[in-house]
Write a protein that holds these residues in place. Structure first.
Motif, PDB file in Angstrom:
ATOM      1  N   ARG A  35      -0.318 -18.047  -3.300  1.00  0.00           N
ATOM      2  CA  ARG A  35       0.347 -19.244  -2.757  1.00  0.00           C
ATOM      3  C   ARG A  35       0.819 -20.182  -3.855  1.00  0.00           C
ATOM      4  O   ARG A  35       1.763 -20.931  -3.656  1.00  0.00           O
ATOM      5  CB  ARG A  35      -0.598 -19.997  -1.827  1.00  0.00           C
ATOM      6  N   ARG A  36       0.183 -20.150  -5.016  1.00  0.00           N
ATOM      7  CA  ARG A  36       0.551 -21.064  -6.090  1.00  0.00           C
ATOM      8  C   ARG A  36       1.791 -20.597  -6.845  1.00  0.00           C
ATOM      9  O   ARG A  36       2.737 -21.351  -7.021  1.00  0.00           O
ATOM     10  CB  ARG A  36      -0.596 -21.245  -7.080  1.00  0.00           C
ATOM     11  N   CYS A  37       1.796 -19.331  -7.303  1.00  0.00           N
ATOM     12  CA  CYS A  37       2.901 -18.897  -8.165  1.00  0.00           C
ATOM     13  C   CYS A  37       3.796 -17.823  -7.540  1.00  0.00           C
ATOM     14  O   CYS A  37       4.833 -17.490  -8.097  1.00  0.00           O
ATOM     15  CB  CYS A  37       2.360 -18.393  -9.501  1.00  0.00           C
ATOM     16  N   GLY A  38       3.409 -17.260  -6.377  1.00  0.00           N
ATOM     17  CA  GLY A  38       4.251 -16.299  -5.693  1.00  0.00           C
ATOM     18  C   GLY A  38       4.148 -14.863  -6.175  1.00  0.00           C
ATOM     19  O   GLY A  38       4.911 -14.010  -5.747  1.00  0.00           O
ATOM     20  N   THR A  39       3.199 -14.570  -7.051  1.00  0.00           N
ATOM     21  CA  THR A  39       3.027 -13.210  -7.559  1.00  0.00           C
ATOM     22  C   THR A  39       2.571 -12.284  -6.439  1.00  0.00           C
ATOM     23  O   THR A  39       1.654 -12.614  -5.692  1.00  0.00           O
ATOM     24  CB  THR A  39       1.973 -13.186  -8.693  1.00  0.00           C
ATOM     25  N   THR A  40       3.211 -11.122  -6.297  1.00  0.00           N
ATOM     26  CA  THR A  40       2.801 -10.123  -5.322  1.00  0.00           C
ATOM     27  C   THR A  40       1.575  -9.410  -5.882  1.00  0.00           C
ATOM     28  O   THR A  40       1.563  -8.993  -7.032  1.00  0.00           O
ATOM     29  CB  THR A  40       3.924  -9.101  -5.072  1.00  0.00           C
ATOM     30  N   LEU A  41       0.529  -9.279  -5.055  1.00  0.00           N
ATOM     31  CA  LEU A  41      -0.753  -8.751  -5.512  1.00  0.00           C
ATOM     32  C   LEU A  41      -1.095  -7.423  -4.866  1.00  0.00           C
ATOM     33  O   LEU A  41      -0.590  -7.085  -3.796  1.00  0.00           O
ATOM     34  CB  LEU A  41      -1.868  -9.753  -5.178  1.00  0.00           C
ATOM     35  N   GLU A  42      -1.992  -6.696  -5.517  1.00  0.00           N
ATOM     36  CA  GLU A  42      -2.587  -5.513  -4.919  1.00  0.00           C
ATOM     37  C   GLU A  42      -3.642  -5.997  -3.938  1.00  0.00           C
ATOM     38  O   GLU A  42      -4.256  -7.043  -4.122  1.00  0.00           O
ATOM     39  CB  GLU A  42      -3.248  -4.648  -6.000  1.00  0.00           C
ATOM     40  N   SER A  43      -3.890  -5.250  -2.878  1.00  0.00           N
ATOM     41  CA  SER A  43      -4.805  -5.704  -1.833  1.00  0.00           C
ATOM     42  C   SER A  43      -6.249  -5.797  -2.298  1.00  0.00           C
ATOM     43  O   SER A  43      -7.063  -6.422  -1.645  1.00  0.00           O
ATOM     44  CB  SER A  43      -4.717  -4.784  -0.618  1.00  0.00           C
ATOM     45  N   LEU A  45      -7.321  -7.272  -5.068  1.00  0.00           N
ATOM     46  CA  LEU A  45      -7.551  -8.432  -5.919  1.00  0.00           C
ATOM     47  C   LEU A  45      -7.976  -9.646  -5.106  1.00  0.00           C
ATOM     48  O   LEU A  45      -7.409  -9.937  -4.063  1.00  0.00           O
ATOM     49  CB  LEU A  45      -6.289  -8.768  -6.719  1.00  0.00           C
ATOM     50  N   ALA A  46      -8.982 -10.373  -5.619  1.00  0.00           N
ATOM     51  CA  ALA A  46      -9.465 -11.574  -4.939  1.00  0.00           C
ATOM     52  C   ALA A  46      -8.795 -12.831  -5.474  1.00  0.00           C
ATOM     53  O   ALA A  46      -8.799 -13.860  -4.806  1.00  0.00           O
ATOM     54  CB  ALA A  46     -10.977 -11.682  -5.105  1.00  0.00           C
ATOM     55  N   SER A  47      -8.248 -12.752  -6.684  1.00  0.00           N
ATOM     56  CA  SER A  47      -7.535 -13.895  -7.246  1.00  0.00           C
ATOM     57  C   SER A  47      -6.314 -13.407  -8.015  1.00  0.00           C
ATOM     58  O   SER A  47      -6.227 -12.249  -8.403  1.00  0.00           O
ATOM     59  CB  SER A  47      -8.454 -14.709  -8.163  1.00  0.00           C
ATOM     60  N   CYS A  48      -5.380 -14.295  -8.227  1.00  0.00           N
ATOM     61  CA  CYS A  48      -4.119 -13.968  -8.887  1.00  0.00           C
ATOM     62  C   CYS A  48      -4.337 -13.724 -10.383  1.00  0.00           C
ATOM     63  O   CYS A  48      -4.901 -14.581 -11.064  1.00  0.00           O
ATOM     64  CB  CYS A  48      -3.129 -15.109  -8.687  1.00  0.00           C
ATOM     65  N   PRO A  49      -3.874 -12.583 -10.899  1.00  0.00           N
ATOM     66  CA  PRO A  49      -4.017 -12.322 -12.331  1.00  0.00           C
ATOM     67  C   PRO A  49      -3.090 -13.180 -13.193  1.00  0.00           C
ATOM     68  O   PRO A  49      -3.327 -13.338 -14.379  1.00  0.00           O
ATOM     69  CB  PRO A  49      -3.667 -10.838 -12.465  1.00  0.00           C
ATOM     70  N   SER A  50      -2.056 -13.757 -12.592  1.00  0.00           N
ATOM     71  CA  SER A  50      -1.112 -14.574 -13.359  1.00  0.00           C
ATOM     72  C   SER A  50      -1.597 -16.007 -13.554  1.00  0.00           C
ATOM     73  O   SER A  50      -1.482 -16.551 -14.640  1.00  0.00           O
ATOM     74  CB  SER A  50       0.251 -14.613 -12.665  1.00  0.00           C
ATOM     75  N   CYS A  51      -2.127 -16.610 -12.479  1.00  0.00           N
ATOM     76  CA  CYS A  51      -2.513 -18.023 -12.590  1.00  0.00           C
ATOM     77  C   CYS A  51      -3.982 -18.290 -12.259  1.00  0.00           C
ATOM     78  O   CYS A  51      -4.453 -19.406 -12.427  1.00  0.00           O
ATOM     79  CB  CYS A  51      -1.620 -18.883 -11.699  1.00  0.00           C
ATOM     80  N   GLY A  52      -4.699 -17.273 -11.757  1.00  0.00           N
ATOM     81  CA  GLY A  52      -6.120 -17.438 -11.472  1.00  0.00           C
ATOM     82  C   GLY A  52      -6.433 -18.048 -10.118  1.00  0.00           C
ATOM     83  O   GLY A  52      -7.599 -18.207  -9.758  1.00  0.00           O
TER      84      GLY A  52
END
Length: 62
Positions: A35-43, A45-52
């Motif tokens: 929701r913060r940076c819009g990075t598409t994630l793998e299912s 992952l619990a947190s975004c690897p780009s912004c945490g």
């Protein structure tokens, strides 16, 4: 859209998301994104690897 995101380009991430929607089968498609940076994630992952950020949204496309 030519930035780097942890070794993968934004362009390839966007391409994967579009392919998932456009080339889907009769089953629904699920896209998870930060929701913060819009990075598409793998299912998995619990947190975004780009912004945490741990605020992840899930879109279900039927």
């Amino acid at each position: 859209m030519r930035g780097q995101e942890n070794g993968t380009t934004t362009r390839s991430t966007m391409r994967k998301a579009l392919e998932a929607v456009l080339l889907r089968s009769d089953d629904g498609t699920v896209i998870e994104e930060c929701r913060r940076c819009g990075t598409t994630l793998e299912s998995t992952l619990a947190s975004c690897p780009s912004c945490g950020c741990s605020d992840i949204v899930e879109y279900r496309i039927q």
